[in-house]
Design a protein around this motif. Structure first.
Motif, PDB file in Angstrom:
ATOM      1  N   ARG A 123       0.882  -1.177   0.000  1.00 53.13           N
ATOM      2  CA  ARG A 123       0.000   0.000   0.000  1.00 53.13           C
ATOM      3  C   ARG A 123       0.912   1.218   0.000  1.00 53.13           C
ATOM      4  O   ARG A 123       1.629   1.472   0.966  1.00 53.13           O
ATOM      5  N   GLU A 127      -1.548   6.771  -1.445  1.00 57.50           N
ATOM      6  CA  GLU A 127      -2.388   6.015  -2.381  1.00 57.50           C
ATOM      7  C   GLU A 127      -3.859   6.401  -2.265  1.00 57.50           C
ATOM      8  O   GLU A 127      -4.595   6.428  -3.250  1.00 57.50           O
ATOM      9  N   GLU A 128      -4.317   6.718  -1.048  1.00 54.94           N
ATOM     10  CA  GLU A 128      -5.720   7.073  -0.846  1.00 54.94           C
ATOM     11  C   GLU A 128      -5.955   8.574  -0.940  1.00 54.94           C
ATOM     12  O   GLU A 128      -6.988   9.014  -1.449  1.00 54.94           O
ATOM     13  N   ALA A 129      -5.007   9.358  -0.458  1.00 57.00           N
ATOM     14  CA  ALA A 129      -5.162  10.812  -0.508  1.00 57.00           C
ATOM     15  C   ALA A 129      -3.805  11.477  -0.327  1.00 57.00           C
ATOM     16  O   ALA A 129      -2.954  10.977   0.422  1.00 57.00           O
ATOM     17  N   ILE A 135     -10.980  14.751   2.471  1.00 58.07           N
ATOM     18  CA  ILE A 135     -11.246  13.348   2.782  1.00 58.07           C
ATOM     19  C   ILE A 135     -12.611  13.140   3.440  1.00 58.07           C
ATOM     20  O   ILE A 135     -13.123  12.024   3.458  1.00 58.07           O
ATOM     21  N   LEU A 149     -10.461   7.990  10.331  1.00 59.98           N
ATOM     22  CA  LEU A 149      -9.884   8.393   9.050  1.00 59.98           C
ATOM     23  C   LEU A 149      -9.111   9.699   9.199  1.00 59.98           C
ATOM     24  O   LEU A 149      -7.981   9.836   8.695  1.00 59.98           O
TER      25      LEU A 149
END
Length: 207
Positions: A123, A127-129, A135, A149
């Protein structure tokens, strides 16, 4: 005193209601149940660093290949090096993939990976933000998932709407105050609502 239908009461109250414009910043502990008035943006990449998603060996180059196994935590891997990792562990710089332990051949300090198909199992940082990405959207009613989160993205304070204030007044024609007022206040209680102490009055006290 004439009784009004419930729908008429709700319509009358709604007609007088105005959007809450006051904003306050609250901690993560006080955030669940409150409503965001502005989007929450990541203070750091999410995830903050690259890490393994499976147990195995972080490889310095994509398989197939033969690698020298290093011990302990490494900051960087050469193309012919590997290091054991567990799911959730950060991977060294230069790691191209994580090979599952069940799919490798180990001979002492040497590791052979014959699986030609590349399976990343990493990961990647951001990768997500990325830092600065929104978010959590404005208008979201926060719960524990949002708090978790935000914490992962380096956020500890939340811009939320000021709680709604509700005054409680119960009218009765008996000697004793109505217990329903306290029950209703308890039912209304939430992080987004602040209720006053219920006030019970007899109708002849309204004068």
């Amino acid at each position: 005193m004439a009784l009004k239908p419930w729908r008429d009461l709700v319509a009358g109250i709604t007609a007088q209601a105005e959007p809450i414009r006051d904003i306050e910043a609250v901690s993560a502990r006080a955030a669940p149940g409150r409503t965001l008035v502005a989007a929450v943006k990541a203070a750091r990449p999410l995830p903050a660093e690259a890490h393994a998603v499976m147990d195995g060996f972080a490889l310095g180059s994509a398989p197939p290949g033969r690698y020298r196994i290093l011990s302990g935590r490494q900051k960087h891997l050469a193309i012919d090096e590997a290091v054991p990792v567990a799911a959730g562990d950060p991977v060294p710089l230069g790691a191209a993939a994580v090979a599952l332990a069940a799919r490798v051949q180990r001979d002492g300090e040497r590791l052979t990976v014959t699986e030609a198909r590349r399976q990343d199992n990493i990961r990647r940082a951001g990768e997500e933000a990325a830092a600065g990405d929104a978010i959590i959207a404005a208008g979201t009613r926060l719960d524990a998932r949002h708090v978790a989160l935000a914490a992962a993205a380096g956020i500890t304070r939340f811009p939320v709407a000021r709680p709604i204030g509700v005054a409680m007044l119960a009218l009765h024609d008996g000697v004793e105050p109505l217990p329903q007022a306290a029950i209703l206040a308890a039912l209304l209680e939430s992080p987004a609502i602040r209720t006053s102490e219920p006030l019970s009055l007899r109708e002849d006290q309204l004068g």
